[in-house]
Enzyme design. Structure first.
Site, mmCIF file in Angstrom:
data_model
loop_
_atom_site.group_PDB
_atom_site.id
_atom_site.type_symbol
_atom_site.label_atom_id
_atom_site.label_comp_id
_atom_site.label_asym_id
_atom_site.label_seq_id
_atom_site.Cartn_x
_atom_site.Cartn_y
_atom_site.Cartn_z
ATOM 1 N N ASP A 43 20.457 -2.280 40.843
ATOM 2 C CA ASP A 43 19.464 -1.759 41.792
ATOM 3 C C ASP A 43 19.125 -2.828 42.846
ATOM 4 O OD1 ASP A 43 17.538 -0.079 42.858
ATOM 5 O OD2 ASP A 43 16.122 -0.282 41.196
ATOM 6 N N TYR A 135 17.994 -2.046 30.592
ATOM 7 C CA TYR A 135 17.475 -0.991 29.719
ATOM 8 C C TYR A 135 18.043 -1.040 28.302
ATOM 9 C CZ TYR A 135 14.692 1.310 33.376
ATOM 10 O OH TYR A 135 13.749 1.617 34.331
HETATM 11 N N1 AR6 Z 1 27.960 -3.805 40.369
HETATM 12 C C1 AR6 Z 1 28.268 -3.147 39.225
HETATM 13 N N2 AR6 Z 1 27.556 -3.274 38.087
HETATM 14 C C2 AR6 Z 1 26.499 -4.124 38.113
HETATM 15 C C3 AR6 Z 1 26.116 -4.849 39.268
HETATM 16 C C4 AR6 Z 1 26.894 -4.668 40.437
HETATM 17 N N3 AR6 Z 1 26.617 -5.293 41.582
HETATM 18 N N4 AR6 Z 1 25.014 -5.604 38.943
HETATM 19 C C5 AR6 Z 1 24.735 -5.371 37.637
HETATM 20 N N5 AR6 Z 1 25.629 -4.487 37.138
HETATM 21 P P1 AR6 Z 1 21.138 -2.750 35.094
HETATM 22 P P2 AR6 Z 1 19.817 -0.542 33.657
HETATM 23 C C6 AR6 Z 1 25.760 -3.918 35.784
HETATM 24 O O1 AR6 Z 1 20.290 -3.752 34.409
HETATM 25 O O2 AR6 Z 1 20.179 -1.122 32.344
HETATM 26 C C7 AR6 Z 1 16.615 -2.474 37.316
HETATM 27 O O3 AR6 Z 1 15.571 -3.390 37.422
HETATM 28 C C8 AR6 Z 1 25.076 -4.626 34.641
HETATM 29 O O4 AR6 Z 1 25.855 -5.737 34.221
HETATM 30 O O5 AR6 Z 1 21.395 -2.918 36.543
HETATM 31 O O6 AR6 Z 1 20.019 0.934 33.880
HETATM 32 C C9 AR6 Z 1 16.174 -1.067 37.695
HETATM 33 O O7 AR6 Z 1 15.246 -1.075 38.751
HETATM 34 C C10 AR6 Z 1 25.051 -3.529 33.582
HETATM 35 O O8 AR6 Z 1 26.324 -3.430 32.937
HETATM 36 O O9 AR6 Z 1 20.562 -1.233 34.913
HETATM 37 C C11 AR6 Z 1 15.566 -0.583 36.416
HETATM 38 O O10 AR6 Z 1 14.237 -1.049 36.269
HETATM 39 C C12 AR6 Z 1 24.860 -2.243 34.423
HETATM 40 O O11 AR6 Z 1 25.155 -2.633 35.780
HETATM 41 C C13 AR6 Z 1 16.439 -1.205 35.351
HETATM 42 O O12 AR6 Z 1 16.993 -2.381 35.952
HETATM 43 C C14 AR6 Z 1 23.453 -1.675 34.377
HETATM 44 O O13 AR6 Z 1 22.518 -2.729 34.293
HETATM 45 C C15 AR6 Z 1 17.584 -0.318 34.967
HETATM 46 O O14 AR6 Z 1 18.284 -0.899 33.894
#
Ligand code: AR6
Length: 179
Positions: A43, A135
């Site tokens: 995000d 999460y």
């Molecule tokens: N490209 C692809 N994947 C990514 C990137 C990127 N640039 N950056 C991180 N990931 P997360 P959630 C991966 O934490 O668990 C936020 O604060 C990461 O390694 O981004 O759904 C939101 O505002 C992981 O495998 O999302 C919410 O409050 C995946 O993306 C909360 O985090 C998801 O990790 C959502 O948590």
């Protein structure tokens, strides 16, 4: 590793190890939170790279349609600002809980994002591993639910691309697709 493809009915499923903000898909999906006002993880990266236009549209959505926030499991689109994609589809994954099975909500994120993508006319949609970061969702479970949901969804979208940020997440999705 690298880019790998699977077929699911008329849809192609692709695995990519990389950064979703660099993808030239028609739509990229954001693992957002209900506030739609940004956060960390993917995000944070999407808002940083995409610029302020995305947040401006998110604020409008909060004011017009989602005063209480976007409910978990739903999805909504905005511009992609300066990203190569045309749209960002924001979805809210469930926080992982041992005491409660929230997998239907996680499956809903993928289904609803594909529904919104189809409404937009997107042919290529890139997903991160929703809920598998901050999460706290266990990787294999998150990957199994993601793959199962996309495979079960009938959609005019031609390609669903899972864009995974690290080797362990990529490996979990490859296992889910092969299993
Ligand atoms: N490209 C692809 N994947 C990514 C990137 C990127 N640039 N950056 C991180 N990931 P997360 P959630 C991966 O934490 O668990 C936020 O604060 C990461 O390694 O981004 O759904 C939101 O505002 C992981 O495998 O999302 C919410 O409050 C995946 O993306 C909360 O985090 C998801 O990790 C959502 O948590």
């Amino acid at each position: 590793m690298g880019v790998r493809h699977w077929e699911a009915g008329d849809m192609r499923i692709t695995l990519v190890l990389g950064d979703i903000t660099e993808q030239d898909a028609d739509a990229v999906v954001n693992a957002a939170n209900s506030s739609l006002l940004g956060g960390g993880g993917v995000d944070g990266a999407i808002h940083r790279r995409g610029g302020p236009e995305i947040l401006a549209e998110c604020r409008q959505l909060r004011a017009s349609k989602y005063g209480k926030g976007l409910p978990t499991g739903q999805a909504v689109a905005t511009t992609a600002g300066r990203l190569p994609a045309r749209w960002v589809i924001h979805t809210v994954g469930p926080v992982y809980a041992k005491s409660e099975d929230r997998s239907a909500l996680l499956a809903s994120c993928y289904r609803e994002s594909l529904r919104v993508a189809a409404e937009l006319g997107a042919r290529t949609v890139a997903f991160p591993a929703v809920s598998a970061g901050i999460y706290g969702w266990p990787l294999d479970d998150a990957a199994r639910i993601a793959v199962g949901s996309v495979r079960e969804t009938e959609s005019p979208v031609e390609e669903t691309r899972f864009v995974l940020f690290s080797d362990d997440v990529y490996a979990a999705f490859a296992r889910a697709l092969n299993g």
